[in-house]
Write a protein that holds these residues in place. Structure first.
Motif, PDB file in Angstrom:
ATOM      1  N   GLN A   1      -9.891   0.577  -8.695  1.00 19.34           N
ATOM      2  CA  GLN A   1     -10.148   0.541  -7.204  1.00 19.34           C
ATOM      3  C   GLN A   1     -11.491   0.982  -6.915  1.00 19.34           C
ATOM      4  O   GLN A   1     -12.141   0.368  -5.855  1.00 19.34           O
ATOM      5  CB  GLN A   1      -9.244   1.195  -6.557  1.00 19.34           C
ATOM      6  CG  GLN A   1      -8.575   0.205  -5.441  1.00 19.34           C
ATOM      7  CD  GLN A   1      -7.117   0.781  -4.895  1.00 19.34           C
ATOM      8  OE1 GLN A   1      -6.308   0.852  -5.705  1.00 19.34           O
ATOM      9  NE2 GLN A   1      -7.084   1.423  -3.551  1.00 19.34           N
TER      10      GLN A   1
ATOM     11  N   TYR B   1      -0.202   6.480  -1.201  1.00 20.21           N
ATOM     12  CA  TYR B   1      -1.556   6.104  -2.158  1.00 20.21           C
ATOM     13  C   TYR B   1      -2.188   7.356  -2.225  1.00 20.21           C
ATOM     14  O   TYR B   1      -2.437   7.911  -0.910  1.00 20.21           O
ATOM     15  CB  TYR B   1      -1.971   4.763  -1.809  1.00 20.21           C
ATOM     16  CG  TYR B   1      -1.169   3.488  -2.205  1.00 20.21           C
ATOM     17  CD1 TYR B   1      -1.202   3.144  -3.554  1.00 20.21           C
ATOM     18  CD2 TYR B   1      -0.280   2.971  -1.701  1.00 20.21           C
ATOM     19  CE1 TYR B   1      -0.533   2.170  -4.016  1.00 20.21           C
ATOM     20  CE2 TYR B   1       0.427   1.792  -2.109  1.00 20.21           C
ATOM     21  CZ  TYR B   1       0.185   1.359  -3.382  1.00 20.21           C
ATOM     22  OH  TYR B   1       0.887   0.315  -3.797  1.00 20.21           O
TER      23      TYR B   1
ATOM     24  N   ASP C   1      -5.416   7.278  -1.974  1.00 20.23           N
ATOM     25  CA  ASP C   1      -6.511   7.531  -0.829  1.00 20.23           C
ATOM     26  C   ASP C   1      -5.839   6.934   0.543  1.00 20.23           C
ATOM     27  O   ASP C   1      -6.790   6.786   1.536  1.00 20.23           O
ATOM     28  CB  ASP C   1      -7.535   6.165  -1.130  1.00 20.23           C
ATOM     29  CG  ASP C   1      -6.966   5.083  -1.465  1.00 20.23           C
ATOM     30  OD1 ASP C   1      -5.562   4.879  -1.464  1.00 20.23           O
ATOM     31  OD2 ASP C   1      -7.628   3.919  -1.616  1.00 20.23           O
TER      32      ASP C   1
ATOM     33  N   LYS D   1      -0.797   7.271   4.853  1.00 21.51           N
ATOM     34  CA  LYS D   1       0.732   6.757   5.379  1.00 21.51           C
ATOM     35  C   LYS D   1       1.681   6.851   3.992  1.00 21.51           C
ATOM     36  O   LYS D   1       1.326   6.602   2.774  1.00 21.51           O
ATOM     37  CB  LYS D   1       0.629   5.345   5.476  1.00 21.51           C
ATOM     38  CG  LYS D   1       1.554   4.786   6.516  1.00 21.51           C
ATOM     39  CD  LYS D   1       1.327   3.360   6.767  1.00 21.51           C
ATOM     40  CE  LYS D   1       1.189   2.218   5.731  1.00 21.51           C
ATOM     41  NZ  LYS D   1       1.203   0.944   6.000  1.00 21.51           N
TER      42      LYS D   1
ATOM     43  N   VAL E   1       4.285   5.532   1.980  1.00 23.87           N
ATOM     44  CA  VAL E   1       4.458   3.870   1.922  1.00 23.87           C
ATOM     45  C   VAL E   1       6.073   3.774   1.486  1.00 23.87           C
ATOM     46  O   VAL E   1       6.639   2.955   1.892  1.00 23.87           O
ATOM     47  CB  VAL E   1       3.530   3.270   0.738  1.00 23.87           C
ATOM     48  CG1 VAL E   1       3.891   1.963   0.514  1.00 23.87           C
ATOM     49  CG2 VAL E   1       2.166   3.661   1.289  1.00 23.87           C
TER      50      VAL E   1
ATOM     51  N   PRO F   1      10.083  -7.918   3.935  1.00 23.54           N
ATOM     52  CA  PRO F   1       8.957  -8.629   4.265  1.00 23.54           C
ATOM     53  C   PRO F   1       7.547  -8.213   3.782  1.00 23.54           C
ATOM     54  O   PRO F   1       7.747  -7.187   3.130  1.00 23.54           O
ATOM     55  CB  PRO F   1       8.819  -8.087   5.786  1.00 23.54           C
ATOM     56  CG  PRO F   1       9.797  -7.140   5.859  1.00 23.54           C
ATOM     57  CD  PRO F   1      10.920  -7.251   4.952  1.00 23.54           C
ATOM     58  N   VAL F   2       6.491  -8.848   3.830  1.00 20.65           N
ATOM     59  CA  VAL F   2       5.284  -8.767   3.490  1.00 20.65           C
ATOM     60  C   VAL F   2       4.971  -7.177   3.698  1.00 20.65           C
ATOM     61  O   VAL F   2       5.007  -6.698   4.922  1.00 20.65           O
ATOM     62  CB  VAL F   2       4.174  -9.539   3.936  1.00 20.65           C
ATOM     63  CG1 VAL F   2       2.868  -9.014   3.564  1.00 20.65           C
ATOM     64  CG2 VAL F   2       4.664 -10.965   3.442  1.00 20.65           C
ATOM     65  N   GLY F   3       4.467  -6.253   2.608  1.00 18.53           N
ATOM     66  CA  GLY F   3       3.954  -5.062   3.028  1.00 18.53           C
ATOM     67  C   GLY F   3       5.091  -3.933   3.180  1.00 18.53           C
ATOM     68  O   GLY F   3       4.768  -2.800   3.507  1.00 18.53           O
ATOM     69  N   SER F   4       6.265  -4.441   2.690  1.00 13.32           N
ATOM     70  CA  SER F   4       7.298  -3.442   2.962  1.00 13.32           C
ATOM     71  C   SER F   4       7.511  -2.403   1.859  1.00 13.32           C
ATOM     72  O   SER F   4       8.318  -1.480   2.225  1.00 13.32           O
ATOM     73  CB  SER F   4       8.461  -4.237   3.245  1.00 13.32           C
ATOM     74  OG  SER F   4       8.884  -4.878   2.097  1.00 13.32           O
ATOM     75  N   GLY F   5       6.955  -2.619   0.782  1.00 14.96           N
ATOM     76  CA  GLY F   5       6.634  -1.499  -0.278  1.00 14.96           C
ATOM     77  C   GLY F   5       7.396  -2.098  -1.628  1.00 14.96           C
ATOM     78  O   GLY F   5       7.391  -1.204  -2.534  1.00 14.96           O
ATOM     79  N   LYS F   6       7.905  -3.230  -1.755  1.00 17.63           N
ATOM     80  CA  LYS F   6       8.259  -3.524  -3.033  1.00 17.63           C
ATOM     81  C   LYS F   6       7.380  -3.468  -4.336  1.00 17.63           C
ATOM     82  O   LYS F   6       7.761  -3.006  -5.193  1.00 17.63           O
ATOM     83  CB  LYS F   6       8.713  -5.106  -2.987  1.00 17.63           C
ATOM     84  CG  LYS F   6       9.781  -5.623  -1.707  1.00 17.63           C
ATOM     85  CD  LYS F   6       9.890  -7.125  -1.500  1.00 17.63           C
ATOM     86  CE  LYS F   6       8.686  -7.819  -1.404  1.00 17.63           C
ATOM     87  NZ  LYS F   6       8.085  -7.669  -0.095  1.00 17.63           N
ATOM     88  N   THR F   7       6.355  -3.884  -3.937  1.00 19.49           N
ATOM     89  CA  THR F   7       5.262  -4.074  -4.916  1.00 19.49           C
ATOM     90  C   THR F   7       4.980  -2.595  -5.562  1.00 19.49           C
ATOM     91  O   THR F   7       4.709  -2.177  -6.774  1.00 19.49           O
ATOM     92  CB  THR F   7       3.956  -4.772  -5.037  1.00 19.49           C
ATOM     93  OG1 THR F   7       4.385  -6.008  -4.914  1.00 19.49           O
ATOM     94  CG2 THR F   7       3.102  -4.726  -6.053  1.00 19.49           C
ATOM     95  N   THR F   8       4.875  -1.620  -4.628  1.00 19.02           N
ATOM     96  CA  THR F   8       4.445  -0.121  -4.628  1.00 19.02           C
ATOM     97  C   THR F   8       5.612   0.435  -5.561  1.00 19.02           C
ATOM     98  O   THR F   8       5.346   0.954  -6.500  1.00 19.02           O
ATOM     99  CB  THR F   8       4.479   0.447  -3.441  1.00 19.02           C
ATOM    100  OG1 THR F   8       3.538  -0.206  -2.508  1.00 19.02           O
ATOM    101  CG2 THR F   8       3.928   1.918  -3.457  1.00 19.02           C
TER     102      THR F   8
ATOM    103  N   ARG G   1       5.017  -0.719  -8.820  1.00 19.82           N
ATOM    104  CA  ARG G   1       3.812  -0.087  -9.611  1.00 19.82           C
ATOM    105  C   ARG G   1       4.054   1.291 -10.122  1.00 19.82           C
ATOM    106  O   ARG G   1       3.565   1.820 -10.983  1.00 19.82           O
ATOM    107  CB  ARG G   1       2.549   0.303  -8.629  1.00 19.82           C
ATOM    108  CG  ARG G   1       2.214  -1.339  -8.085  1.00 19.82           C
ATOM    109  CD  ARG G   1       1.023  -1.172  -7.172  1.00 19.82           C
ATOM    110  NE  ARG G   1      -0.315  -0.789  -7.829  1.00 19.82           N
ATOM    111  CZ  ARG G   1      -1.382  -0.906  -7.261  1.00 19.82           C
ATOM    112  NH1 ARG G   1      -1.630  -1.084  -6.000  1.00 19.82           N
ATOM    113  NH2 ARG G   1      -2.606  -0.540  -8.000  1.00 19.82           N
TER     114      ARG G   1
END
Ligand SMILES: Nc1ncnc2c1ncn2[C@@H]1O[C@H](COP(=O)(O)OP(=O)(O)OP(=O)(O)O)[C@@H](O)[C@H]1O
Length: 587
Positions: free
Chosen positions: A109, A345, A347, A350, A352, A371-378, A381
């Motif tokens: 990043q 995260y 940096d 918040k 997450v 929903p989008v941005g709810s934390g699934k991908t996080t 990861r």
């Protein structure tokens, strides 16, 4: 010169090769100081009308021998020193590449791809030049200067030598003035180059976006502007660099004038012979190259130094992921246990993910929706160990995932993301990426599981069909299915599908999910999806909102709860019903 100290570790390791190279370099230089002396003797013979055929023959024979041995010595040092430089470049390239592979998500990043690429190409070439041209110029020019000056003093006259070299310190002074400017100009050039390659790469990747939003002209203008800037910085480097040559020429001219005046006087007075003056002029001309080399040397060393510092800054970046070399090396299928109190995260401020507690039994499937941005991908990861700094624990098969050896743990995972990267090779090679020797039968088997086999057979060269850069000749759904097949060949202990079925149609999705369920009865599967149909067969489904689990259960249980899940499912069902009427396949 500090670059040589910085590269001490390398020269220490390969000192024998360099010692032989430098010794041969010295012999070459030694063979060069004999001919001017002989020419002096020859001139005296001519002036004294004392030249015989015998003398001429011996003279030519010795000259020929000297040239021949110089040729052999030159070949010898060249191969040794150039080989050393290639070794250095290879060593650094491997270290840098290994380092890139080890680095974590925040590193990627922080640095742009263009920067990383320019470090791996331009900077390494500049460092490599230190170990070839840098070493050559340092030892060659010093040996040359010492040998030539010694010859001038011993075979001609020390006073003439002293006078002729008076202008030389001015050259050193000039070089010390030009050097810092060159360093500054070169750094600006390197930075500009990184910026330009970064922009070029982004433009290629975002070509469709640029064109469809009518930004082609702006992009071309921006590129042209950057190219112009780059030409300016490059010509600035060239301008500063070119100050060296005129400086050396002027200094040498002064030396010649002094030689002619004083040398002529010495000849008239009988202090030296005409032959000695001719020898002296020839020796003086031999000092021209070391002076030029001196100018070039600082350039090469300064560039190498700046590049080495940049590469070392990168290498000193530490990954926040702790890879225990004595970690558990074997990952067996088992239960997955996630107990997370919170994650933010590095940096970000918040939190997450908050309070996630889930157990996925061996051979079970976990679904993640929200929903989008709810934390699934996080969450995925964290499972992929892109970040280790969470409050809580993730255990797999009885061990905290941070206790496994990183490479062992990661290779037990199969990860398929929404944006799949395909290599510019054949479909078969893309599927068999982790095991290029995989028999064709097994490649076909996983392709069938990923509902891709029939599509491949219809392609011009079947499994040998070449996939363009980033797989542009395949549809989005086909790319996703190649990526699923690629992940399946390792028979992963945990298969993670991160919105990996978003581009396939409902029928194909059903086919793939059914095949996976059959095939993976002993291993864990995690499916994150924005489309509910992807998770309906999961043993447990977590519904995320703002980083928390707001609903959980099986498909039937969640429908009965009549909440976000049930609403979304009904809406999507209706939409796909109409879509099925309009389209026949995946996109
Ligand atoms: N690298 C990052 N640094 C800081 N915050 C991030 C980073 N990546 C994601 N976030 C934030 O974390 C939150 C969760 O994002 P995440 O990508 O996990 O959501 P998601 O449910 O997977 O969404 P999507 O379905 O769009 O992928 C979002 O608020 C997002 O802005």
């Amino acid at each position: 010169m500090s670059i040589f100290l910085k590269l001490k570790w390398f020269f220490k390791e390969h000192w024998r090769m360099y010692a032989v190279g430098i010794f041969l370099l010295f012999l070459t230089d030694l063979s060069h100081v004999i001919p001017p002396y002989m020419i002096g003797l020859f001139t005296n013979k001519v002036v004294q009308r004392d030249l015989t055929w015998q003398y001429l023959l011996v003279f030519l024979l010795i000259l020929a021998l000297l040239f021949l041995s110089s040729y052999v010595f030159r070949y010898g040092w060249n191969t040794h020193i150039v080989k050393g430089a290639a070794l250095l470049e290879r060593t650094l390239r491997k270290r840098l590449y290994d380092h890139y592979m080890e680095m974590d998500a925040p590193f990627y990043q922080k640095y742009r791809t263009g920067d990383l690429m320019s470090h791996a190409s331009n900077d390494l070439s500049s460092i490599q030049r230190v170990a070839s041209g840098g070493i050559l110029m340092t030892f060659d020019s010093s040996a040359n200067i010492i040998l030539v000056l010694a010859s001038m003093i011993l075979t001609v006259d020390w006073r003439l030598t002293l006078i002729a070299i008076i202008p030389l310190p001015f050259l050193a002074f000039g070089v010390s003035l030009i050097m810092p400017r060159l360093r500054k100009a070169f750094t600006a050039y390197q930075e500009g180059f990184s910026k330009m390659s970064d922009h070029t790469q982004e433009s290629f990747l975002g070509m469709k976006v640029i064109k469809t939003l009518g930004q082609s002209k702006e992009d071309i203008d921006y590129f042209n502007h950057q190219t112009d800037e780059q030409i300016k910085t490059n010509s600035h480097v060239a301008r500063v660099d070119s100050l060296f040559d005129p400086l050396a020429t002027i200094v040498m001219s002064f030396s010649y004038v002094l030689t002619i005046i004083l040398g002529g006087e010495f000849v008239l007075r009988g202090t030296i012979s005409i032959g000695q003056l001719v020898s002296f002029a020839a020796y003086l001309s031999q000092l021209v190259w070391p002076m030029f080399a001196l100018g070039q040397l600082f350039n090469v060393l300064e560039r190498g130094n700046a590049s080495y510092d940049r590469v070392m800054d990168l290498m000193n970046e530490k990954s926040a992921i702790h890879d225990d070399p004595n970690g558990i090396a074997q990952v067996k299928p088992g239960e997955l246990n996630i107990r997370l109190k919170g994650f933010a995260y590095p940096d970000g401020t918040k939190t997450v993910l908050k309070n996630i507690d889930v157990k996925v039994g061996r051979g079970k499937t976990l679904g993640l929706v929200g929903p989008v941005g709810s934390g699934k991908t996080t969450l995925l990861r964290l499972l992929l160990r892109e970040f280790d700094s969470y409050d809580g624990e993730i255990d797999f098969s009885g061990h905290d995932i941070r206790d496994y050896k990183l490479s062992a743990y990661l290779s037990s995972l199969g990860y398929v993301s929404q944006d799949n990267f395909l290599f510019s090779t054949s479909i078969a090679e893309n599927i068999a990426f982790s095991n290029p020797k995989l028999p064709q039968k097994e490649i076909e088997q996983v392709a069938k599981l990923a509902a891709l086999h029939d599509d491949i057979l219809q392609m011009p060269n079947g499994y040998e069909t070449e996939v363009g850069e980033n797989g542009i000749s395949l549809s989005g759904g086909q790319q996703q299915r190649v990526a699923i097949a690629r992940a399946l060949i390792v028979d992963p202990a945990i298969l993670i599908l991160d919105d990996a079925l978003s581009a396939v149609d409902a029928r194909t999705e059903k086919e793939i999910l059914g095949a996976l369920k059959n095939q993976r009865q002993d291993q864990t599967t995690i499916i994150s999806a924005s489309r509910i149909s992807s998770v309906i067969n999961a043993d447990e489904i977590l519904v995320f909102a703002h980083g928390r689990v707001i609903e959980r259960g099986s498909h039937a249980e969640l429908l009965a709860q009549n909440g976000y899940y049930a609403d979304t499912f009904h809406q999507q069902e209706m939409a796909s019903h109409y879509e099925a009427k309009l389209t026949g396949g995946d996109n």
